[in-house]
Design a protein around this motif. Sequence first.
Motif, PDB file in Angstrom:
ATOM      1  N   VAL A   1       0.874  -1.183   0.000  1.00 49.95           N
ATOM      2  CA  VAL A   1       0.000   0.000   0.000  1.00 49.95           C
ATOM      3  C   VAL A   1       0.901   1.221   0.000  1.00 49.95           C
ATOM      4  O   VAL A   1       1.825   1.325   0.811  1.00 49.95           O
TER       5      VAL A   1
ATOM      6  N   ALA B   1      -2.107   5.550   0.373  1.00 49.21           N
ATOM      7  CA  ALA B   1      -3.573   5.512   0.224  1.00 49.21           C
ATOM      8  C   ALA B   1      -4.279   6.454   1.189  1.00 49.21           C
ATOM      9  O   ALA B   1      -3.869   6.616   2.340  1.00 49.21           O
TER      10      ALA B   1
ATOM     11  N   LYS C   1      -5.725  -4.586  -1.876  1.00 46.26           N
ATOM     12  CA  LYS C   1      -7.041  -4.365  -1.262  1.00 46.26           C
ATOM     13  C   LYS C   1      -7.103  -4.891   0.172  1.00 46.26           C
ATOM     14  O   LYS C   1      -7.497  -4.176   1.085  1.00 46.26           O
TER      15      LYS C   1
ATOM     16  N   LEU D   1      -4.914  -2.960   2.585  1.00 46.46           N
ATOM     17  CA  LEU D   1      -5.509  -1.678   2.971  1.00 46.46           C
ATOM     18  C   LEU D   1      -6.631  -1.895   3.982  1.00 46.46           C
ATOM     19  O   LEU D   1      -6.753  -1.139   4.958  1.00 46.46           O
TER      20      LEU D   1
ATOM     21  N   ILE E   1      -7.751   0.495  -6.604  1.00 45.62           N
ATOM     22  CA  ILE E   1      -6.330   0.398  -6.244  1.00 45.62           C
ATOM     23  C   ILE E   1      -5.586  -0.394  -7.304  1.00 45.62           C
ATOM     24  O   ILE E   1      -6.077  -1.434  -7.764  1.00 45.62           O
TER      25      ILE E   1
END
Length: 238
Positions: A26, A29, A49, A52, A218
Amino acid sequence: MTGQTLAASGLVLTYSEAGRGRMTAVNGAALDARPGSMTALAGPSGSGKSTLLYLLSGLLRPDAGSIRWNDTDLANLSEARRDAWRRENAGFVFQNFHLIEEMSPEDNVLVGGWFAQWSVRGLRRRAGELLEQLEVPRERTKVALLSRGEQQRVAIARALLFDPPVIFADEPTASLDVAAGGNVVSVLRRLAGEAGKTVICASHDVDLLDVCDHVVRIEHGKIVAPQVVQKAAAERVS
Ligand SMILES: Nc1ncnc2c1ncn2[C@@H]1O[C@H](COP(=O)(O)OP(=O)(O)OP(=O)(O)O)[C@@H](O)[C@H]1O
């Protein structure tokens, strides 16, 4: 809708693995998730995903960035205090349910209460009510005897035991057939729309994305399409 917004910014998480170096899952974000809204984290496999989602729920601590809830920044909390935050504020629904197959639906829902201070009788009543609301057959002695859709609804009931304001769901429909997946999507949508929960899902299920108020896309750990408000959802909630 009143309540707290979960507000994340600048989140970075790098995994390091012996022999394979480091990989940034990540990378910077940011997102805001408000009460009464349903947000999807979407993107290809391996895009970050789940990572996060783990950061937003406090399961992982970011290397950089903040996750604000009231005056708390989850990124600054120790693991024990993040656990305590999660117990109070969050329910987590896993793709593969993480249920104890030999135990009854009700006892699975009660697992989260094993360490809680609530009265066992009060919790048992609540577990029963949740299973009834989610239309899970309560008379089954073992969760293993339920269909996969029913098992996922037991997992949702478990996440709701303490009525947390935020529900996280990691690919909640990925291992379900279309009908069972559609049922789980409706349950999650109702939790946001009728119960006013903040619902955040990692998913690439188009039927789930379709009912979300926001879709955050993402790729390679970066948000490439932030907080797109979906037309249909925006019309539905306005
Ligand atoms: N514990 C870990 N250690 C090392 N690398 C990891 C770990 N967990 C995930 N990764 C890597 O981080 C990247 C992001 O993984 P993540 O599971 O967050 O992606 P995802 O978008 O949820 O994928 P999927 O849709 O396949 O579940 C991937 O390249 C993955 O291999």
